[in-house]
Motif scaffolding. Structure first.
Motif, PDB file in Angstrom:
ATOM      1  N   VAL A 153       0.838  -1.202   0.000  1.00  0.00           N
ATOM      2  CA  VAL A 153       0.000   0.000   0.000  1.00  0.00           C
ATOM      3  C   VAL A 153       0.870   1.249   0.000  1.00  0.00           C
ATOM      4  CG1 VAL A 153      -1.674   1.353   1.321  1.00  0.00           C
ATOM      5  CG2 VAL A 153      -1.951  -1.132   1.134  1.00  0.00           C
ATOM      6  N   ALA A 154       1.860   1.283   0.897  1.00  0.00           N
ATOM      7  CA  ALA A 154       2.688   2.477   1.069  1.00  0.00           C
ATOM      8  C   ALA A 154       3.510   2.816  -0.167  1.00  0.00           C
ATOM      9  CB  ALA A 154       3.605   2.303   2.273  1.00  0.00           C
ATOM     10  N   THR A 155       3.889   1.800  -0.937  1.00  0.00           N
ATOM     11  CA  THR A 155       4.712   2.033  -2.126  1.00  0.00           C
ATOM     12  C   THR A 155       3.884   2.237  -3.394  1.00  0.00           C
ATOM     13  OG1 THR A 155       4.968  -0.371  -2.387  1.00  0.00           O
ATOM     14  CG2 THR A 155       6.714   0.814  -1.211  1.00  0.00           C
ATOM     15  N   GLY A 156       2.558   2.279  -3.240  1.00  0.00           N
ATOM     16  CA  GLY A 156       1.696   2.610  -4.364  1.00  0.00           C
ATOM     17  C   GLY A 156       1.299   1.457  -5.258  1.00  0.00           C
ATOM     18  N   LEU A 158      -1.014  -0.632  -4.973  1.00  0.00           N
ATOM     19  CA  LEU A 158      -2.460  -0.731  -5.103  1.00  0.00           C
ATOM     20  C   LEU A 158      -3.070   0.528  -5.718  1.00  0.00           C
ATOM     21  CD1 LEU A 158      -1.838  -3.081  -3.124  1.00  0.00           C
ATOM     22  CD2 LEU A 158      -3.967  -2.532  -1.958  1.00  0.00           C
ATOM     23  N   GLY A 159      -2.268   1.574  -5.850  1.00  0.00           N
ATOM     24  CA  GLY A 159      -2.796   2.848  -6.315  1.00  0.00           C
ATOM     25  C   GLY A 159      -3.513   3.569  -5.187  1.00  0.00           C
ATOM     26  N   LYS A 160      -4.479   4.397  -5.545  1.00  0.00           N
ATOM     27  CA  LYS A 160      -5.258   5.122  -4.538  1.00  0.00           C
ATOM     28  C   LYS A 160      -6.208   4.154  -3.848  1.00  0.00           C
ATOM     29  CE  LYS A 160      -8.773   8.747  -4.041  1.00  0.00           C
ATOM     30  NZ  LYS A 160      -8.231   9.266  -2.774  1.00  0.00           N
ATOM     31  N   ILE A 161      -6.180   4.138  -2.523  1.00  0.00           N
ATOM     32  CA  ILE A 161      -7.047   3.235  -1.757  1.00  0.00           C
ATOM     33  C   ILE A 161      -8.477   3.762  -1.796  1.00  0.00           C
ATOM     34  CG2 ILE A 161      -7.475   2.187   0.494  1.00  0.00           C
ATOM     35  CD1 ILE A 161      -4.900   1.283  -1.002  1.00  0.00           C
ATOM     36  N   THR A 162      -9.406   2.885  -2.206  1.00  0.00           N
ATOM     37  CA  THR A 162     -10.799   3.282  -2.393  1.00  0.00           C
ATOM     38  C   THR A 162     -11.776   2.595  -1.447  1.00  0.00           C
ATOM     39  OG1 THR A 162     -11.031   1.590  -4.111  1.00  0.00           O
ATOM     40  CG2 THR A 162     -10.427   3.820  -4.830  1.00  0.00           C
ATOM     41  N   VAL A 213      -2.543  -1.154   7.952  1.00  0.00           N
ATOM     42  CA  VAL A 213      -2.193  -1.613   6.615  1.00  0.00           C
ATOM     43  C   VAL A 213      -2.489  -0.546   5.563  1.00  0.00           C
ATOM     44  CG1 VAL A 213      -2.710  -3.292   4.797  1.00  0.00           C
ATOM     45  CG2 VAL A 213      -2.449  -4.059   7.160  1.00  0.00           C
ATOM     46  N   ALA A 214      -3.666   0.058   5.641  1.00  0.00           N
ATOM     47  CA  ALA A 214      -4.091   0.994   4.608  1.00  0.00           C
ATOM     48  C   ALA A 214      -3.438   2.366   4.729  1.00  0.00           C
ATOM     49  CB  ALA A 214      -5.611   1.139   4.619  1.00  0.00           C
ATOM     50  N   GLY A 215      -2.844   2.666   5.900  1.00  0.00           N
ATOM     51  CA  GLY A 215      -2.162   3.936   6.071  1.00  0.00           C
ATOM     52  C   GLY A 215      -3.095   5.131   6.046  1.00  0.00           C
ATOM     53  N   THR A 216      -4.330   4.930   6.436  1.00  0.00           N
ATOM     54  CA  THR A 216      -5.312   6.007   6.500  1.00  0.00           C
ATOM     55  C   THR A 216      -6.196   5.779   7.721  1.00  0.00           C
ATOM     56  OG1 THR A 216      -7.065   7.151   5.274  1.00  0.00           O
ATOM     57  CG2 THR A 216      -6.935   4.770   4.993  1.00  0.00           C
ATOM     58  N   ASN A 217      -6.694   6.858   8.294  1.00  0.00           N
ATOM     59  CA  ASN A 217      -7.444   6.758   9.535  1.00  0.00           C
ATOM     60  C   ASN A 217      -8.949   6.884   9.324  1.00  0.00           C
ATOM     61  OD1 ASN A 217      -5.166   6.468  11.136  1.00  0.00           O
ATOM     62  ND2 ASN A 217      -4.942   8.672  11.450  1.00  0.00           N
ATOM     63  N   ILE A 218      -9.700   6.205  10.189  1.00  0.00           N
ATOM     64  CA  ILE A 218     -11.158   6.324  10.182  1.00  0.00           C
ATOM     65  C   ILE A 218     -11.533   7.763  10.533  1.00  0.00           C
ATOM     66  CG2 ILE A 218     -13.286   5.549  11.289  1.00  0.00           C
ATOM     67  CD1 ILE A 218     -11.757   2.897  11.922  1.00  0.00           C
ATOM     68  N   SER A 219     -12.458   8.343   9.748  1.00  0.00           N
ATOM     69  CA  SER A 219     -12.873   9.725   9.992  1.00  0.00           C
ATOM     70  C   SER A 219     -14.346   9.839  10.386  1.00  0.00           C
ATOM     71  CB  SER A 219     -12.603  10.584   8.757  1.00  0.00           C
ATOM     72  OG  SER A 219     -13.320  10.090   7.635  1.00  0.00           O
ATOM     73  N   ALA A 220     -15.162   8.834  10.041  1.00  0.00           N
ATOM     74  CA  ALA A 220     -16.584   8.871  10.391  1.00  0.00           C
ATOM     75  C   ALA A 220     -17.131   7.445  10.425  1.00  0.00           C
ATOM     76  CB  ALA A 220     -17.377   9.719   9.405  1.00  0.00           C
ATOM     77  N   MET A 221     -18.235   7.267  11.187  1.00  0.00           N
ATOM     78  CA  MET A 221     -18.784   5.932  11.389  1.00  0.00           C
ATOM     79  C   MET A 221     -20.309   5.961  11.380  1.00  0.00           C
ATOM     80  SD  MET A 221     -16.381   5.048  14.682  1.00  0.00           S
ATOM     81  CE  MET A 221     -16.656   3.289  14.707  1.00  0.00           C
ATOM     82  N   TYR A 270      -8.745  -2.392  -1.158  1.00  0.00           N
ATOM     83  CA  TYR A 270      -8.917  -2.196  -2.603  1.00  0.00           C
ATOM     84  C   TYR A 270      -8.354  -0.844  -3.026  1.00  0.00           C
ATOM     85  CZ  TYR A 270     -12.269  -6.021  -2.078  1.00  0.00           C
ATOM     86  OH  TYR A 270     -12.870  -7.232  -1.790  1.00  0.00           O
ATOM     87  N   GLY A 271      -7.570  -0.858  -4.110  1.00  0.00           N
ATOM     88  CA  GLY A 271      -7.104   0.381  -4.702  1.00  0.00           C
ATOM     89  C   GLY A 271      -7.579   0.491  -6.131  1.00  0.00           C
TER      90      GLY A 271
END
Length: 388
Positions: A153-156, A158-162, A213-221, A270-271
């Motif tokens: 994921v970090a090295t791209g 997968l591309g942009k994580i969707t 793993v995804a390197g992004t944080n949850i922002s809403a639930m 998924y990216g």
């Protein structure tokens, strides 16, 4: 230079405690750590008995954790414990960590970090003031192929994580017969577990794994939690829709009433170029998938891996490594972190890939946010890490 084993004390984990034995096996696996003392039980007699079974001298089997901190701090520096591992029910995590840090000891705690969000925010200030190390045992980060997944994921690759889908299902609480057992009794008791059973016990692991793993944080639930088994005061099952701060959407499913499921933790990321899939039931395999090529099966020990994944592998290809080895990787990293600390070298949690106080805050925030989102009539609630 530190040239001896790292000395560990343990609070909790006495006779009949599943997770205490797991921690000890993990700590012992690489020969870097030795158990030198403990307050293994609130029952002093049981504490001594537990210590005797572990070959801990009776003089260093303490009646309670308060006594342990005071007595250990008085020992010569080359004899006293260097860190405390906390393997108690949730309501004791904060007071034990606080006592240890204020006595000058490093802390490695089972998750979740504390009983509630207020406590973990207070703990963050104590960690900062103490200048000591704090680690949290999010076990699943220790798997080699999880580290490889994070690298992809970090090295791209997968591309942009969707989209991110993470599931953690168990069946051991599918009926009320287990409620009186030692492992279940405190988890379904709000005075010991906190405001959640399922999300506090396993959902928090799933959330941490997704963010790691995804390197992004949850922002809403948007959450739907509930107690399937009649009479329980805390959730034993839940489904959560997620939004992440990079714009990705996600789903988190956690259940302890999924009849027949063992410890079914599964992650899919998924990216816009590729996707990955990993399951703890087959931890030595990672699938890399695209729309225009056959699925690539990445097997532990076969081919090239990132440095973090390679370092986490102990055996040649075809020799399965699992839960204990993943757990041991956290202990190995924490031992190395302590050595760096004592040698006055750089020793941040990020450098040693050890979940720390930031992950502790996000974990407690996840638990509280998921419960509040489930109770709310609003569709989406923002993910908050403070009480404001």
């Amino acid at each position: 230079m530190v040239s001896s084993k790292i000395r560990m004390g343990m609070v909790g984990g006495g006779q009949g405690a599943f997770i205490g034995a797991v921690h000890r096996m993990a700590a012992n696996l690489d020969g870097q750590i030795e158990l030198v003392c403990g307050a293994f039980s609130s029952d002093p007699e049981k504490c001594v008995q537990s210590g005797a079974e572990l070959f801990v001298p009776a003089a260093r089997c303490y009646a309670n954790y308060q006594q342990m901190m005071i007595a250990e701090a008085k020992l010569p520096i080359e004899q006293r414990m260097q860190f405390v591992v906390i393997v108690t029910p949730n309501h004791l995590h904060f007071p034990v960590a606080k006592a240890a840090l204020e006595a000058g000891f490093h802390v490695l705690s089972d998750k979740p970090a504390t009983f509630d969000l207020d406590e973990v925010l207070a703990l963050a200030q104590i960690v900062k003031k103490s200048g000591r190390l704090y680690g949290l045992t999010h076990t699943y980060n220790g798997y080699p192929l999880i580290k490889q997944a994070k690298h992809l994921v970090a090295t791209g690759r997968l591309g942009k994580i969707t989209k991110i889908v993470v599931e953690y299902s168990q069946g051991w609480l599918a009926n009320k017969d287990n409620d009186s057992g030692k492992q279940a009794a405190w988890r379904i008791d709000p005075t010991k577990a906190g405001i959640s059973c399922c999300m506090g016990d396993i959902g928090v692991h799933a959330a941490n794994l997704a963010e790691y793993v995804a390197g992004t944080n949850i922002s809403a639930m948007c959450a739907d939690l509930g107690s399937v088994v009649p009479g329980r005061l805390l959730d034993d099952d839940g489904s959560i829709l997620l939004r992440f701060d990079n714009g990705a959407r996600g789903v988190l499913l956690a259940s302890q009433i999924s009849m027949g499921d063992e410890n079914n933790l599964r992650l899919r990321v998924y990216g816009d170029k590729a996707s990955i899939e990993w399951s703890q039931l087959e931890p030595n395999s990672l699938q890399l998938k695209t729309n225009d090529k056959p699925t690539q099966l990445i097997r532990s020990g076969v081919g090239e891996f990132c440095a973090a994944a390679q370092q986490a592998m102990r055996t040649p290809a075809g020799h399965p490594e699992g839960y204990l080895e993943a757990f041991a990787n956290l202990y190995l990293g924490f031992a190395a972190q302590i050595r760096a600390f004592e040698n006055q070298q750089s020793c941040s949690n990020a450098e040693f890939d050890i979940p720390g106080i930031e992950e502790a805050i996000r974990g407690m925030a996840f638990i509280e946010n998921s419960v509040h989102a489930s109770q709310s009539n609003e569709k989406w609630l923002p993910f908050r890490t403070t009480k404001d």
